[in-house]
Design an enzyme around this catalytic site. Structure first.
Site, PDB file in Angstrom:
ATOM      1  N   ASP A  93      -3.217   6.131  -6.974  1.00 41.23           N
ATOM      2  CA  ASP A  93      -2.032   6.995  -6.907  1.00 41.23           C
ATOM      3  C   ASP A  93      -0.831   6.148  -7.310  1.00 41.23           C
ATOM      4  OD1 ASP A  93      -2.016   5.360  -4.641  1.00 41.23           O
ATOM      5  OD2 ASP A  93      -0.999   6.850  -3.417  1.00 41.23           O
ATOM      6  N   ASP A 135       0.258  -0.099  -6.752  1.00 37.95           N
ATOM      7  CA  ASP A 135      -0.925   0.125  -7.574  1.00 37.95           C
ATOM      8  C   ASP A 135      -0.684  -0.309  -9.021  1.00 37.95           C
ATOM      9  OD1 ASP A 135      -1.805   1.244  -5.244  1.00 37.95           O
ATOM     10  OD2 ASP A 135      -2.388   3.158  -6.119  1.00 37.95           O
TER      11      ASP A 135
END
Length: 190
Positions: A64, A69
């Site tokens: 996500d 990330d």
């Protein structure tokens, strides 16, 4: 980390050491057993030594993409000799699904990998309403750096279909799932 019951405390972390990793220096805590070896060098080899006979581990990153990330994806894409990224599957989490898929494509283009397929997955958790982390990552999920809008297309299939089809088509144990976001796509696939 082990808990010492007789003293009722966690051990103090050992001193850190420097490790060179594709042009960057990472600070790692000294451990008796490493959780993951991220060194591109043989265990006791000198920097610049080339590994032979090593095949890249095939992975699918379920993500996500917010700022955290993005860094993980960039590290994975920077190591093609160790990691063969088969695709990115996106899930709603840090921000809604439309933004996570856009962010994943921005990251792929930033890394010079517009060929990497990016799949849209589940747009909400299975058992509750979506709670985002826009207060942490900003409205877009990647607030801060000014990245251009992605030009690469989103893959047409659903992320869960991609996960199922890829895992069924490959021999058992040859593909590693690397979920770094909510596990909704993984739960739906299994």
């Amino acid at each position: 980390m082990r808990f010492f019951a007789d003293r009722g405390q966690f051990p103090r972390p050992a001193l850190t050491r420097r490790r060179h990793f594709t042009g960057a220096t990472l600070m790692l805590r000294r451990r008796t057993t490493p959780l993951v070896d991220i060194s591109p060098h043989p265990p006791h080899g000198a920097p610049g030594t080339v590994r032979t006979g090593m095949t890249a581990r095939q992975i699918i990153i379920d993500t996500d993409p917010g700022q955290d990330d993005a860094v993980a994806i960039l590290f994975a894409l920077a190591c093609p000799e160790a990691l063969d990224v088969l695709g990115l599957t996106c899930v709603a989490g840090n921000v809604p699904l439309a933004l996570t898929t856009r962010n994943a494509r921005k990251i792929c283009e930033l890394a010079g990998r517009p060929d990497l397929p990016v799949f849209a997955g589940c747009d909400r958790p299975l058992g509750r309403a979506l709670i985002t982390a826009e207060h942490v990552h900003g409205r877009s999920g990647l607030d801060g750096p000014d990245l251009p809008e992605p030009t690469m297309p989103l893959a047409e299939r659903h992320a869960v279909e991609f996960l199922i089809d890829t895992l069924r088509a490959r021999p058992s144990g040859t593909v590693t799932l690397m979920p770094i976001g909510p596990l909704t796509n993984i739960a739906t696939a299994f």
